[in-house]
Design a protein around this motif. Structure first.
Motif, short mmCIF file in Angstrom:
data_model
loop_
_atom_site.label_atom_id
_atom_site.label_comp_id
_atom_site.label_asym_id
_atom_site.label_seq_id
_atom_site.Cartn_x
_atom_site.Cartn_y
_atom_site.Cartn_z
N GLY A 579 40.24 41.18 21.83
CA GLY A 579 39.21 41.93 22.52
C GLY A 579 39.57 42.19 23.97
N PRO A 580 39.24 43.36 24.49
CA PRO A 580 39.57 43.66 25.89
C PRO A 580 38.84 42.74 26.86
CG PRO A 580 38.10 45.33 24.97
CD PRO A 580 38.51 44.46 23.82
N MET A 581 39.50 42.35 27.88
CA MET A 581 38.92 41.48 28.93
C MET A 581 39.59 41.80 30.26
SD MET A 581 40.83 37.86 28.13
CE MET A 581 42.61 37.73 28.16
N ARG A 582 39.00 41.25 31.33
CA ARG A 582 39.56 41.44 32.67
C ARG A 582 40.67 40.43 32.91
NH1 ARG A 582 34.39 40.28 33.65
NH2 ARG A 582 35.10 38.45 34.83
N VAL A 583 41.64 40.81 33.75
CA VAL A 583 42.57 39.85 34.32
C VAL A 583 42.37 39.92 35.84
CG1 VAL A 583 44.50 41.51 34.38
CG2 VAL A 583 44.97 39.05 34.49
N ALA A 584 42.07 38.79 36.45
CA ALA A 584 41.79 38.73 37.89
C ALA A 584 43.06 38.32 38.64
CB ALA A 584 40.66 37.76 38.17
N VAL A 585 43.39 39.07 39.66
CA VAL A 585 44.57 38.79 40.49
C VAL A 585 44.12 38.72 41.93
CG1 VAL A 585 46.84 39.58 41.22
CG2 VAL A 585 46.10 39.96 38.87
N ASN A 586 44.54 37.66 42.61
CA ASN A 586 44.16 37.48 44.02
C ASN A 586 45.11 38.28 44.90
OD1 ASN A 586 44.30 35.96 46.76
ND2 ASN A 586 42.41 35.25 45.80
N LEU A 587 44.52 39.09 45.82
CA LEU A 587 45.31 39.83 46.81
C LEU A 587 45.31 39.05 48.12
CD1 LEU A 587 44.46 43.66 46.59
CD2 LEU A 587 46.51 42.48 45.83
N SER A 588 46.51 38.76 48.64
CA SER A 588 46.58 38.07 49.93
C SER A 588 46.26 39.06 51.05
CB SER A 588 47.99 37.50 50.16
OG SER A 588 48.90 38.54 50.43
N ALA A 589 45.94 38.51 52.21
CA ALA A 589 45.64 39.36 53.37
C ALA A 589 46.81 40.27 53.69
CB ALA A 589 45.29 38.49 54.57
N TYR A 590 48.03 39.78 53.50
CA TYR A 590 49.22 40.55 53.83
C TYR A 590 49.39 41.72 52.87
CZ TYR A 590 50.01 36.33 56.50
OH TYR A 590 49.85 35.28 57.36
N GLN A 591 49.09 41.49 51.60
CA GLN A 591 49.15 42.59 50.64
C GLN A 591 48.08 43.64 50.94
OE1 GLN A 591 49.20 39.78 47.07
NE2 GLN A 591 50.14 41.63 46.22
N PHE A 592 46.87 43.15 51.23
CA PHE A 592 45.75 44.06 51.42
C PHE A 592 45.96 44.97 52.61
CE2 PHE A 592 41.40 45.29 52.50
CZ PHE A 592 40.92 45.67 51.25
N LYS A 593 46.71 44.48 53.62
CA LYS A 593 46.94 45.26 54.83
C LYS A 593 48.11 46.23 54.69
CE LYS A 593 43.55 43.73 57.13
NZ LYS A 593 42.42 44.63 57.45
N GLN A 594 48.80 46.20 53.54
CA GLN A 594 49.87 47.17 53.33
C GLN A 594 49.27 48.57 53.21
OE1 GLN A 594 53.39 46.40 53.04
NE2 GLN A 594 52.56 44.56 53.98
N SER A 595 49.83 49.51 53.93
CA SER A 595 49.26 50.87 53.96
C SER A 595 49.32 51.55 52.60
CB SER A 595 50.00 51.72 55.00
OG SER A 595 51.38 51.80 54.68
#
Length: 758
Positions: A579-595
């Motif tokens: 059955g379809p489900m979510r996969v949760a992945v944590n984004l670090s601050a450094y990744q999130f700030k990538q343009s």
């Protein structure tokens, strides 16, 4: 007949005497005077002989012919041109030197008018001069003109003009004179004049200071640039000595080289003179002796204004030894001063301290609030450090948020402790930048000479190790170095080096922790967690390598690998029929700030084939609160892709509900720190219940992490929490084990049955 000839000869000699009386006094040399006399006498004799030759007997004719030849030979032996003309200026007698001067063959030259070899202007002047000589009977010498030779070339000449009379007191019959070629002399005069003009031009228009100085040190000449450079006029400087322009030190320097110049030795050196308005002008001076007839008669001073050059040189030198942002000494200058301080400490038998410090979580602040804010923060920290360090200490910026402090004289180690504590207290004070308040802390490491090292490199390395130990223990404190730290620092460096190779060696693995829906008891998602499977160390916890990955910048490629691997695995489960489900992945601050973070996520979804609604990106609460405009814009773009967004560790930050309302998020995750004591602490229970109630009011789902007991499970269920994850359900499992759980999930109707099977 003899008598008549004798009278004519006497007349000739009287005329010769007259020529000597009026001779070439003005501008004609004595040699020319002598030649003039000889030629004039020769001319008279030749004329007399020619006119009276028929009167003599054959024997006498032979005699006079011989004399004529002698005179002709005399005329031809001289280099100056001799000529005689009639009253109209036609040549009737001339020597070979005149032929050379005029440049026309002798047979073609006879009877030509002498004005044919002149310009119209010179011919007019010659005619006027001849008329004056004819009228006054006075000879003229030093008449100058330019001969235009038959081939067109020109020569400068100087000549004399004497009137020829038929007899004494008789009518004029023509003119005679001498022409001297003065072309070389004129050329020399012209070259001398040109040289003098060039010298004057070089002197007057030279941008450098040029002046001459007498033996007594007084100015004798100076060019306009001297006035401009010193600010004094020539009238103010002439007759005064150079010493009043110089300070004491410069006077001694100038005097040393001035004495050398008076001895005939040139010198070049730098010196500073004082401008009339009080400021100093730096000059590159060259002193050159003035030598005339092998005697030094004075000194030339040539000075180039190098003030701007010196200032630029000082600026470059300052930049080479100082940090551009804070203007603090840089690593290079710090090491030089530390090395010097060690020598002095050894001589004085006292201790020396090196302090290493950096700002806790500075990279996070810099990435969240921008580099401009980060730069202003570092400048503020530098100012506060200055207030804590005495004038004998030295502060340097190593780079980034790292600073070093040198205390060169340590008599009592308590002073080092006091300094460290004052630094921590100063940095802890709130910082207000552009209306935004920020609080930072620092971790400090300290090494002492000679206890912790005897050279600069060892002391700096050990202070750095102590700083990292301070950061690991509690942050916002200081630690003195001990030998154990050296081993730990070495291991830390080794781990950091191996971390760079881990991706290429496929040493990272993902484990997945199930997320359970309270009401249905079904697994609705999994959280992907990265682990490092080191070939020698075994499984390395994220707590050990994630901080290193953030410091080294490896967190970005590692995070990208986690995202791609998790999406690929979730798509594989769906393709296998689960059955379809979510996969949760944590984004670090450094990744999130990538343009390019939105573009990168979209590319990975396209690459793996996973639909966006089955990917959940978790960002920490602290990230969401920094630079809210940027966060909202980025989250909006991710939301438009269809991706689920959740706030991780909710409750540990300082969330603004107004911001939270504007964020395009789907769920909040209650931090495990509240869940741990949810049944034992009324405070934690109230916080957890409040978060759930607030989320429901905002139409957000809530997931609790760290659920480990049944009581926690029952409490969260009673408060309306939507989902949970934790060891009460399952620990993080490899993909294969999750596959088995998904199979059970597929055939199990309730979460209670799932827990019994667990």
């Amino acid at each position: 007949m003899i008598k008549l000839l004798a009278l004519r000869i006497v007349a000739i000699y009287l005329l010769l005497a007259c020529l000597f009386q009026i001779g070439y006094i003005d501008g004609v040399s004595n040699v020319m005077l002598s030649i003039a006399g000889i030629l004039t006498t020769a001319g008279f004799l030749y004329f007399a002989i020619r006119r009276n030759l028929e009167l003599f007997s054959r024997k006498e004719a032979v005699f006079w012919k011989r004399e004529e030849n002698k005179l002709r030979s005399t005329l031809e032996s001289i280099q100056d041109g001799y000529y005689e003309t009639n009253m109209e200026g036609n040549l009737v007698l001339f020597n070979h030197a005149l032929v050379d001067i005029l440049g026309l063959p002798e047979d073609e030259l006879r009877e030509r008018n002498i004005t044919e070899f002149m310009s119209m202007e010179d011919a007019r002047k010659l005619k006027q001069t001849n008329q004056w000589v004819s009228h006054t009977g006075t000879a003229v010498n030093c008449v100058g003109w330019e001969v235009i030779r038959w081939d067109g070339t020109r020569k400068s000449v100087e000549g004399s003009i004497v009137l020829i009379r038929e007899s004494e007191g008789g009518r004029p019959t023509g003119y005679r004179g001498i022409i001297r070629d003065i072309t070389e002399r004129k050329d020399s005069e012209r070259m001398l004049e040109e040289s003098q003009y060039r010298y004057k031009s070089l002197f007057d228009h030279n941008p450098d200071l040029v002046c001459s100085i007498g033996f007594d040190g007084t100015f004798t000449t100076m060019n306009p640039s001297t006035e401009k450079i010193t600010g004094y006029s020539a009238n103010q400087l002439m007759g005064r000595t150079w010493s009043h322009l110089l300070g004491t030190g410069s006077k001694l320097r100038m005097l040393r080289y001035f004495v050398r110049a008076k001895r005939g030795i040139s010198s070049s050196f730098e010196i500073s003179v004082q401008h009339k308005h009080g400021y100093n002008v730096d000059l590159q001076i060259r002193l050159v002796p003035i030598i005339i007839d092998n005697q030094v008669v004075g000194v030339f001073a040539i000075g180039k204004d190098i003030t701007e050059h010196k200032q630029a040189e000082e600026t470059i030198n300052h930049m080479a030894y100082h940090d551009a942002l804070t203007d603090l000494p840089n690593r290079r200058l710090f090491i030089e001063q530390l090395t010097l301080g060690l020598v002095q400490a050894e001589r004085g038998s006292y201790k020396l301290a090196v302090m290493f410090l950096d700002l806790d979580r500075f990279k996070y602040i810099n990435d969240s609030l921008g580099h401009t804010f980060g730069d202003r923060l570092l400048q503020t920290i530098a100012d506060r450090l200055h207030q804590c360090i005495s004038t004998t200490g030295m502060i340097a910026r190593m780079g980034g948020d790292e600073f070093t402090i040198l205390l060169p004289v340590v008599i009592d180690e308590n002073t080092v402790v006091q300094t460290a504590e004052s630094i921590i207290e100063a940095i802890n004070q709130p910082i207000l930048i552009d209306g935004r308040e920020c609080s930072v802390t620092t971790s400090i490491g300290i090494s002492l000479y000679p206890d912790d090292g005897s050279d600069a490199q060892t002391l700096m390395m050990n202070a750095d190790a102590a700083m990292y130990r301070s950061k690991e223990i509690n942050r916002n404190t200081y630690e003195f170095f001990n030998p154990v730290m050296s081993v730990q620092a070495s291991e830390r460096l080794e781990v950091a080096q191996e971390l760079h190779k881990a991706l290429d060696r496929n040493e990272f693995v993902l484990v997945y922790q199930p997320q359970l829906h309270f009401e249905s008891g079904q697994i609705t998602g999994v959280e992907a967690l990265v682990r490092w499977q080191h070939p020698r160390r075994g499984m390395v916890s994220p707590v050990e390598f994630i901080p290193l990955a953030e410091e080294t910048g490896m967190i970005v490629p590692i995070g990208e690998w986690v995202l791609r691997t998790a999406c690929r695995q979730n798509k594989a489960w769906q393709d296998a029929g689960y059955g379809p489900m979510r996969v949760a992945v944590n984004l670090s601050a450094y990744q999130f700030k990538q343009s390019n973070i939105v573009q990168k996520v979209d590319e990975i979804l396209q690459e793996t084939g996973l639909k966006p609604e089955y990917l959940e990106l978790e960002i920490t609460e602290s990230i969401s609160m920094q630079n809210a405009d940027y966060v909202i814009e980025t989250l909006d773009q991710l939301n438009r892709l269809g991706i689920q967004i959740s706030i991780d560790d909710f409750g540990t930050g300082y969330s603004s509900l107004s911001y939270l309302r504007d964020f395009p998020i789907h769920r909040l995750k209650i931090d495990r720190s509240f869940v741990n004591d949810i049944t034992a602490s009324d405070g934690d229970a109230v916080i957890a219940a409040s978060i759930i109630a607030m989320a429901r009011s905002l139409n957000l789902e809530v997931i609790a992490e760290g659920v480990e007991t049944e009581k926690q499970f029952e409490f969260l269920l009673s408060k309306g929490c939507n989902e949970m994850q934790g060891y009460f359900i399952s620990k993080p499992l490899p993909a294969e084990a999750i596959t088995d759980r998904l199979l059970i999930n597929k055939i199990t109707a309730t979460g209670h049955t799932f827990m019994q099977n667990n």
